[in-house]
Write a protein that holds these residues in place. Structure first.
Motif, PDB file in Angstrom:
ATOM      1  N   PHE A   1      27.610  -7.415   7.199  1.00 17.70           N
ATOM      2  CA  PHE A   1      26.591  -7.427   8.238  1.00 17.70           C
ATOM      3  C   PHE A   1      26.162  -5.983   8.511  1.00 17.70           C
ATOM      4  O   PHE A   1      26.866  -5.032   8.139  1.00 17.70           O
ATOM      5  CB  PHE A   1      27.114  -8.091   9.523  1.00 17.70           C
ATOM      6  CG  PHE A   1      28.293  -7.374  10.148  1.00 17.70           C
ATOM      7  CD1 PHE A   1      28.118  -6.404  11.138  1.00 17.70           C
ATOM      8  CD2 PHE A   1      29.592  -7.673   9.750  1.00 17.70           C
ATOM      9  CE1 PHE A   1      29.200  -5.757  11.699  1.00 17.70           C
ATOM     10  CE2 PHE A   1      30.687  -7.028  10.314  1.00 17.70           C
ATOM     11  CZ  PHE A   1      30.496  -6.067  11.286  1.00 17.70           C
TER      12      PHE A   1
ATOM     13  N   GLY B   1      22.933  -7.874   3.077  1.00 15.92           N
ATOM     14  CA  GLY B   1      22.161  -9.115   3.176  1.00 15.92           C
ATOM     15  C   GLY B   1      21.331  -9.358   1.926  1.00 15.92           C
ATOM     16  O   GLY B   1      21.171  -8.489   1.079  1.00 15.92           O
TER      17      GLY B   1
ATOM     18  N   TYR C   1      21.867 -12.906   6.235  1.00 10.04           N
ATOM     19  CA  TYR C   1      23.235 -12.420   6.330  1.00 10.04           C
ATOM     20  C   TYR C   1      24.192 -13.586   6.518  1.00 10.04           C
ATOM     21  O   TYR C   1      23.769 -14.707   6.853  1.00 10.04           O
ATOM     22  CB  TYR C   1      23.386 -11.441   7.504  1.00 10.04           C
ATOM     23  CG  TYR C   1      22.515 -10.223   7.401  1.00 10.04           C
ATOM     24  CD1 TYR C   1      22.801  -9.213   6.497  1.00 10.04           C
ATOM     25  CD2 TYR C   1      21.393 -10.091   8.214  1.00 10.04           C
ATOM     26  CE1 TYR C   1      22.004  -8.084   6.406  1.00 10.04           C
ATOM     27  CE2 TYR C   1      20.578  -8.970   8.134  1.00 10.04           C
ATOM     28  CZ  TYR C   1      20.893  -7.968   7.217  1.00 10.04           C
ATOM     29  OH  TYR C   1      20.088  -6.865   7.117  1.00 10.04           O
TER      30      TYR C   1
END
Length: 798
Positions: A525, A255, A66
Motif C-alpha cells: 500500500f 498497486g 491496491y
C-alpha cells in the motif's frame, strides 16, 4: 368553442375565488421551484458542451488497484501523452495540459515594472487547440505555441496586461522572474461553464520538470486529452491500452496501474476526479435536485386534484343541466381541462416572477451566473410549455373524468356523492402521499443539518483555529530567506507559532508514495507524504504518542509516522517503531522513525484516515503556517503581509485561513442543506394551504350536519374533534409510509461519509410531531370557525 370554454372557465374560477387562489398559490410556488431547479441543472449539464468535437473528446485519467482499496486520479504521468501519440493509431490528436502559475511582470518602454500579478497559467501543446476549437482573435492556433517561450492570452488577460488586447501580440512578459515570454496570439474569452479555464497558455515546448520522463510520478496538474478519429468507438481503445500498460509500466509498484478514458461531458460531474476549474457537481446531487423538483410538482398537483374532486359536488347541478341540454362527456372533459390549463397559465406567469426574484439568491448559493433568459436559452421556454401541459393534464384529467361522469338525474337532484365515484378514497390516498413527501423532506433536512453539525464539531486531531497559511515562493533563491522570514514573523506580537511546510495537516493536495520498512520490499500500500519542520506539531497542536519531533538541523533526515501506519505495519506499541528505518519513494537509503503522531484527519471527513509519513524537506515547502492569538488576527495579518513583502519584493503575497479551507470541503453539503430547508418549507407551505382549502370545503359541506349535532347537544370540541380525526389519521398513515422510504434515502446519503452520525428515531419522531402539529393547528383553526357558527343560520331553510 375555445373562447366559450375559456369564458366559462374564467367565470367559474372567479366564482370560487378562495379555491382558485389556493390552487394558483400552490401551483405557482411549485412551478417556480421546478423552473429554478431546471435552469440550474441545464447550466450544470452545459459544462464543456460548446465544442464541435465534444462527443469525440476524452480525458485520460489514472487508476490504481491496491490490496486494501483503490485510488482515482485526474492526472497522468508526464511521458504518457507522447507515448500515446506514438502507440495509438485510432487517435486523431493527443495533447498535454500542464497546470502552472507564478508572477507575471509587464514592463514599460523604460524597463520599469508597470504591472506585477500572480496568475494561474497552463503549459499547452499546440494540438490542444485542434481538439478544442477556441475562437482566436489574433494569431494562428496551430503555429502560435510551436516555439518555446511563447504565450497566447485570453482577451480578458491581454486587456489586463496591455490595456488593449489588440496591442498584445508581439509584446513580452516576464514570468517567474527569469523567463521572457513573447505573446503570439489572443483567443476569445471562454464562458464560465468550462472545466479548463485557460487564460494564459504557454508553449509546452518550454516546460521543464525533473519528472518529465518518469512513469512513477503522477500529479493532478498534468492532464491529457485525446480526440478520437471519426468512426472510432472508445471501446476500441481497450486492446491497445492493455498492450500500452504492459509496455511502459514495467516497474514493480504497490498497486496495479490502469488508465480510463473519461468523456468530456463527465469532467464536471465525476467527483472521483478533479478538474482545473475546481467545480464539481456530482450526478447524485443533480439526481437529488430532480427528485425534489418532482416532489414539488407532485405536491402541487395533488393539491389541485384534492380540491377539484372535493368541489365536484358543488358543481353537480351545473354538470347535470349541461348533460340534459345535450353536452357530451367529451365536451365536459374539455371544459374542465380548459379551467385547469387556465389556472396553470396564471400560475406560470406568477412562477416566472417568483423565479426572477429568487434567481439572485440561487446564484449566490451556488456561486454561479445562472441566466433565466428565454432568448439565450430557448430550452427553458420549451420546458415551461411542457410544464404547463404536464401539470394541466395530470392535475386536471382525473377531476374532469370524475365530474363529467356524474349521472345527470342524480346530479340535478343534488344526490351525487364523491364516495360513489371513488373520489373520496382517492382524495385520502393523495393526502397521505402528499404528507409522506413532506415528511421525507423534513426528515432528510433534519439529518443533513445534524450531519453538518457533526462535521463542524468533530475533533480533527489538530487545531485549525486562528491559523493563516501564507504562500512562500519555492525557488532556490527564495529558500535561502526562509529562516529570516520565519524569525521576523515569530517576533511579531500576537504570533504564537510558525512552521514552514508543504501543506497543512488537512489538505486536498495529497502526495501518495510507495515505501519500504526495515529493508524489506515495498509495502503493498502507499502512504500520504507530508513535509514539515519541527514547529509543525506545535503550530497545529498535533500530539505525539511516542518519540520526539524533528531535530533542529535541516541536514538530518528523519520521519514521523501516524498511528494508522503503525497499525498497518502490525505494530501494537508506538514505542516499538522508534528507531526503525523507512525507505520512501523508492530510495535506496533508509532513515529512522523518530516519532509517532496521534491520528489526524488529513482530508475531508468523507474519507478515512490514511497512513501518513511526515519528513523534513525544505525544498518542497510552499507554505508558512502562522498560529495567532485569536484577538490579534487583523493586526498580525497586516504585519505579516508587510514583512513578507519586504522579504520577497519580487513576488505577490497570498494567504488563506485553515478554517476557511476546511469549510470549503463541505460546500456541496451546505448547498444541499440549504436547498432541503428551502424546498421542505415550500412543500410544507403547499401541503398546508391545500389542507386548509380541503378542510374548509369539508366544513362547508358538513355545515348542516354540525348544526344538527349542536342542536342535539354536541359541544364545540366534539365537533372540532369530529372534523380533525380523519385528517390526523391520514397524517399518521403518511408517517408510516414515509419512514422506510426516508430511511433508505438517508442511509444511502450518509454512506458517502467515513465519519457519520448514527441514525436514530429522533429525526423521524420530530418530523412526525411537526407534521401532526401543523395539521392540528391548520385543521383546528378552520374546524373551530365552522363549529362555532350559529346552527340557526344553517337550519333556517329546512
Amino acid at each position: 368553442m375555445f373562447r366559450l370554454n375559456l369564458k366559462i372557465a374564467l367565470r367559474n374560477l372567479w366564482k370560487n375565488k378562495s379555491y382558485t387562489f389556493i390552487n394558483i398559490a400552490g401551483l405557482s410556488i411549485g412551478m417556480a421551484s421546478c423552473i429554478l431547479i431546471f435552469i440550474f441543472i441545464r447550466y450544470q449539464l452545459s459544462f464543456d458542451q460548446q465544442f464541435v468535437n465534444k462527443d469525440r473528446i476524452y480525458r485520460v485519467v489514472s487508476y490504481w488497484k491496491y490490496a486494501v482499496g483503490e485510488e482515482f486520479q485526474g492526472g497522468v504521468p508526464r511521458p504518457l501523452a507522447p507515448a500515446m501519440r506514438n502507440d495509438f493509431g485510432m487517435l486523431e490528436e493527443v495533447a498535454t495540459l500542464q497546470r502552472s502559475g507564478g508572477i507575471f511582470k509587464i514592463k514599460d518602454a523604460s524597463g520599469n515594472i508597470r504591472l506585477k500579478t500572480a496568475e494561474e497559467a497552463f503549459y499547452v501543446e499546440p494540438s490542444f487547440f485542434k481538439i478544442f476549437d477556441y475562437s482566436w482573435l489574433q494569431g494562428n492556433p496551430q503555429k502560435a505555441l510551436n516555439e518555446p517561450n511563447t504565450v497566447a492570452l485570453s482577451k480578458e488577460m491581454a486587456t489586463k496586461f496591455f490595456g488593449d488586447w489588440q496591442k498584445a501580440v508581439g509584446q513580452s512578459i516576464e514570468y517567474r522572474n527569469k523567463t521572457m515570454l513573447k505573446v503570439t496570439g489572443v483567443f476569445d474569452d471562454m464562458p464560465e461553464n468550462m472545466s479548463n479555464p485557460i487564460k494564459i497558455a504557454i508553449a509546452y515546448a518550454g516546460y521543464e520538470n525533473k519528472y518529465i520522463k518518469s512513469w512513477g510520478a503522477v500529479s493532478s496538474g498534468t492532464q491529457c486529452f485525446i480526440l478520437l478519429k471519426k468512426g472510432v468507438n472508445v471501446a476500441d481503445l481497450e486492446a491497445p491500452k492493455n498492450a500500452f500498460l504492459k509496455k511502459y509500466y514495467v516497474e514493480k509498484t504497490a498497486g496495479k496501474e490502469d488508465h480510463f478514458f473519461q468523456p468530456l461531458s463527465e469532467l464536471h460531474q465525476d467527483e472521483r476526479y478533479s478538474n482545473f476549474s475546481h467545480k464539481i457537481t456530482s450526478k447524485n446531487e443533480l439526481t437529488g435536485l430532480t427528485v425534489i423538483g418532482v416532489f414539488l410538482l407532485l405536491t402541487a398537483c395533488i393539491n389541485f386534484v384534492n380540491l377539484a374532486t372535493a368541489q365536484a359536488i358543488s358543481r353537480s347541478k351545473e354538470i347535470g343541466v349541461r348533460k340534459v341540454m345535450g353536452s357530451r362527456r367529451k365536451q365536459l372533459i374539455v371544459q374542465f381541462l380548459t379551467e385547469t390549463i387556465t389556472i396553470t397559465v396564471f400560475a406560470l406567469l406568477i412562477a416566472c416572477a417568483l423565479t426572477e426574484a429568487a434567481l439572485p439568491g440561487m446564484n449566490g448559493l451556488f456561486r454561479e451566473k445562472i441566466s433565466f433568459s428565454l432568448l439565450e436559452h430557448p430550452v427553458i421556454f420549451v420546458f415551461m410549455i411542457s410544464l404547463v401541459l404536464f401539470v394541466g393534464f395530470v392535475a386536471g384529467f382525473y377531476p374532469a373524468m370524475v365530474m363529467s361522469g356524474f349521472d345527470p338525474i342524480l346530479a340535478i337532484k343534488n344526490k351525487v356523492s364523491i364516495g360513489n365515484t371513488g373520489g373520496g378514497m382517492l382524495r385520502k390516498i393523495l393526502v397521505v402521499l402528499q404528507f409522506a413527501i413532506t415528511i421525507i423532506l423534513i426528515t432528510g433536512t433534519l439529518v443533513i443539518l445534524k450531519q453538518m453539525k457533526y462535521l463542524r464539531e468533530k475533533p480533527l486531531g489538530f487545531n485549525p483555529s486562528a491559523i493563516a497559511l501564507v504562500d512562500v515562493p519555492s525557488d532556490s533563491l527564495s529558500q535561502l530567506k526562509y529562516k529570516m522570514l520565519k524569525s521576523r514573523i515569530l517576533s511579531e506580537p500576537g504570533v504564537i507559532a510558525a512552521s514552514l511546510c508543504g501543506e497543512a495537516p488537512s489538505s486536498m493536495d495529497i502526495n501518495m508514495r510507495n515505501f519500504a520498512f526495515q529493508g524489506a520490499k515495498d509495502a503493498d500500500f502507499e502512504v500520504s507524504n507530508k513535509s514539515a519542520d519541527r514547529d509543525y506539531f506545535r503550530t497545529f497542536d498535533l500530539k505525539l504518542v511516542a518519540g520526539k519531533v524533528f531535530s533542529k538541523t535541516d541536514s538530518l533526515k528523519e520521519y514521523i509516522i501516524n498511528e494508522t501506519l503503525l497499525r498497518r505495519m502490525n505494530m501494537q506499541r508506538p514505542e516499538d517503531a522508534i528507531g526503525k528505518l523507512l525507505r520512501l519513494g523508492g530510495s535506496d537509503i533508509g532513515y529512522p522513525i523518530v516519532g509517532v503522531v496521534k491520528d489526524f484527519n488529513n482530508t475531508t471527513l468523507k474519507e478515512a484516515i490514511v497512513p501518513i509519513i511526515i519528513d523534513k524537506n525544505k525544498a518542497v515547502s510552499t507554505t508558512i503556517a502562522v498560529k495567532m492569538d485569536s484577538k490579534s488576527i487583523i493586526n498580525v495579518m497586516r504585519n505579516v503581509e508587510a514583512i513578507w513583502n519586504s522579504v520577497y519584493p519580487e513576488h505577490v503575497y497570498g494567504s488563506t485561513f485553515m478554517e476557511d479551507n476546511i469549510s470549503k470541503y463541505y460546500e456541496s453539503e451546505k448547498v444541499m442543506g440549504t436547498l432541503f430547508k428551502v424546498f421542505a418549507a415550500v412543500i410544507i407551505f403547499i401541503s398546508f394551504i391545500g389542507l386548509f382549502g380541503l378542510i374548509s370545503f369539508v366544513a362547508t359541506q358538513r355545515t348542516k350536519e354540525m348544526a344538527i349535532r349542536k342542536v342535539l347537544g354536541a359541544s364545540t370540541m366534539d365537533l372540532v374533534n369530529m372534523l380533525n380525526s380523519s385528517f390526523m389519521i391520514m397524517v399518521l398513515l403518511a408517517n408510516l409510509v414515509a419512514w422506510p422510504v426516508a430511511y433508505i434515502f438517508i442511509d444511502k446519503w450518509l454512506s458517502r461519509y467515513a465519519y457519520r452520525i448514527e441514525l436514530s428515531i429522533w429525526p423521524f419522531a420530530i418530523a412526525m410531531l411537526i407534521s401532526l402539529g401543523i395539521t392540528l393547528v391548520t385543521v383546528s383553526f378552520r374546524s373551530f370557525r365552522a363549529a362555532t357558527t350559529n346552527p340557526v343560520n344553517a337550519l333556517k331553510d329546512e
